[in-house]
Design a protein around this motif. Sequence first.
Motif, PDB file in Angstrom:
ATOM      1  N   GLY A 186      82.549  11.832 -33.601  1.00 46.74           N
ATOM      2  CA  GLY A 186      83.023  10.450 -33.550  1.00 46.74           C
ATOM      3  C   GLY A 186      83.743  10.034 -34.814  1.00 46.74           C
ATOM      4  O   GLY A 186      84.821   9.427 -34.764  1.00 46.74           O
ATOM      5  N   VAL A 187      83.172  10.349 -35.969  1.00 45.09           N
ATOM      6  CA  VAL A 187      83.795   9.985 -37.245  1.00 45.09           C
ATOM      7  C   VAL A 187      85.148  10.679 -37.403  1.00 45.09           C
ATOM      8  O   VAL A 187      86.132  10.076 -37.854  1.00 45.09           O
ATOM      9  N   ASN A 188      85.237  11.944 -37.017  1.00 44.38           N
ATOM     10  CA  ASN A 188      86.512  12.656 -37.117  1.00 44.38           C
ATOM     11  C   ASN A 188      87.567  12.069 -36.178  1.00 44.38           C
ATOM     12  O   ASN A 188      88.742  11.960 -36.547  1.00 44.38           O
TER      13      ASN A 188
ATOM     14  N   LYS B 191      67.831   4.064 -26.519  1.00 45.59           N
ATOM     15  CA  LYS B 191      67.679   5.472 -26.174  1.00 45.59           C
ATOM     16  C   LYS B 191      68.637   5.855 -25.058  1.00 45.59           C
ATOM     17  O   LYS B 191      69.182   6.961 -25.026  1.00 45.59           O
ATOM     18  N   ALA B 192      68.869   4.907 -24.130  1.00 48.90           N
ATOM     19  CA  ALA B 192      69.772   5.173 -23.016  1.00 48.90           C
ATOM     20  C   ALA B 192      71.239   5.098 -23.434  1.00 48.90           C
ATOM     21  O   ALA B 192      72.096   5.751 -22.822  1.00 48.90           O
ATOM     22  N   ARG B 193      71.514   4.311 -24.484  1.00 50.76           N
ATOM     23  CA  ARG B 193      72.901   4.144 -24.940  1.00 50.76           C
ATOM     24  C   ARG B 193      72.935   4.168 -26.466  1.00 50.76           C
ATOM     25  O   ARG B 193      73.024   3.146 -27.123  1.00 50.76           O
TER      26      ARG B 193
ATOM     27  N   THR C 207      79.874   4.836 -29.474  1.00 53.46           N
ATOM     28  CA  THR C 207      78.701   5.322 -28.766  1.00 53.46           C
ATOM     29  C   THR C 207      78.878   6.805 -28.453  1.00 53.46           C
ATOM     30  O   THR C 207      79.984   7.348 -28.545  1.00 53.46           O
ATOM     31  N   VAL C 208      77.797   7.430 -28.051  1.00 50.44           N
ATOM     32  CA  VAL C 208      77.867   8.832 -27.623  1.00 50.44           C
ATOM     33  C   VAL C 208      78.816   8.954 -26.438  1.00 50.44           C
ATOM     34  O   VAL C 208      79.626   9.895 -26.355  1.00 50.44           O
ATOM     35  N   ALA C 209      78.746   7.972 -25.533  1.00 55.29           N
ATOM     36  CA  ALA C 209      79.622   7.993 -24.354  1.00 55.29           C
ATOM     37  C   ALA C 209      81.093   7.907 -24.769  1.00 55.29           C
ATOM     38  O   ALA C 209      81.950   8.577 -24.179  1.00 55.29           O
ATOM     39  N   ASP C 210      81.388   7.081 -25.792  1.00 54.16           N
ATOM     40  CA  ASP C 210      82.763   6.971 -26.282  1.00 54.16           C
ATOM     41  C   ASP C 210      83.263   8.321 -26.784  1.00 54.16           C
ATOM     42  O   ASP C 210      84.386   8.745 -26.479  1.00 54.16           O
TER      43      ASP C 210
ATOM     44  N   SER D  24      87.482  10.297 -22.983  1.00 49.73           N
ATOM     45  CA  SER D  24      88.872  10.428 -23.446  1.00 49.73           C
ATOM     46  C   SER D  24      89.350   9.154 -24.141  1.00 49.73           C
ATOM     47  O   SER D  24      90.536   9.020 -24.446  1.00 49.73           O
ATOM     48  N   LYS D  25      88.437   8.232 -24.377  1.00 54.67           N
ATOM     49  CA  LYS D  25      88.798   6.975 -25.042  1.00 54.67           C
ATOM     50  C   LYS D  25      89.477   7.242 -26.375  1.00 54.67           C
ATOM     51  O   LYS D  25      89.074   8.114 -27.144  1.00 54.67           O
TER      52      LYS D  25
END
Length: 291
Positions: free
Chosen positions: A149-151, A176-178, A197-200, A204-205
């Motif tokens: 994410g940071v990269n 925990k879920a998000r 977020t992990v989902a982000d 492909s966002k």
Amino acid sequence: MKRIALLLAFSVTTLFGLAAQAATADACGPGSTPSGKSYSINGQDVPLLASPKAGAAKLINEKATALSHTTQYMDVDGTTTVTEQCTMGIWSRVQVTDPEWLSDTYIGWIPTQALRKPQVDAKGVKIYTEADFLFDDVTRPYKKDIIDGVNRIHRENARCGDIDPTSAYITSESTKARPAFYVTCGKGAKAFNVNFTVADVRSSKQFEAPTNIDHGRAIGMCEDYAKAHAAHPSTVDFARLLAAVSDGANGNTRVRSTFTARNSYNTKLKYDITCLFNSAGSIEANINEAR
């Protein structure tokens, strides 16, 4: 005359450069090899030493020592970027370049093995690795997603060329879920956080820099807010021409202004108003009676 002035300026600059090189060479000592390369640091709390040898005196941070009344030493760690001035055997004389405010005083010897060359991609953009982060029991389970994410934020957000990977941490809204995190871009008054977020990270966002809303629209929405919260909306006289609008690097836009309106007792009063808009136009505002 202009040519002479340019030559003199060039000569002065050259002399200062040569003097700086000579000063560095003197400090490095005979037998040292000049370097000038930029590095990150492996490990934490690597002390700066007065000379290139094991057991050499650690350099004292005089200001911190005076403030705390206990001896504080100069050291470097994974949050630091240094320039290697020279080498001597297994030792390197370094000068801190980031944080910049340490550059005048944080100069000393460390083991060369403590230096780590920054990794870059094909376009020359820095790649942050695990050694650039500070993980604990809370963030370690999400290590890969935080690094990725940071990269991605560093590459895709044009305002995050200066990013602090050591600031990456879990947000108060994380569940925990998000799982959700933030990382800080910029420095000082211009610093701001980017949430992800992990989902982000796994989607492909694109982590593009948010766009600040139009200033005219921001002023108009702030005026509408004032009217919506006035006892008699039709009496609101909003100081549009005196409104001060400022944009934040995080996409927020702030409007500061004043307005007059009649209260429930039909008395005309003056108010200060501050409106804060995000890139989507969501609003937070404060209204106080002017003093």
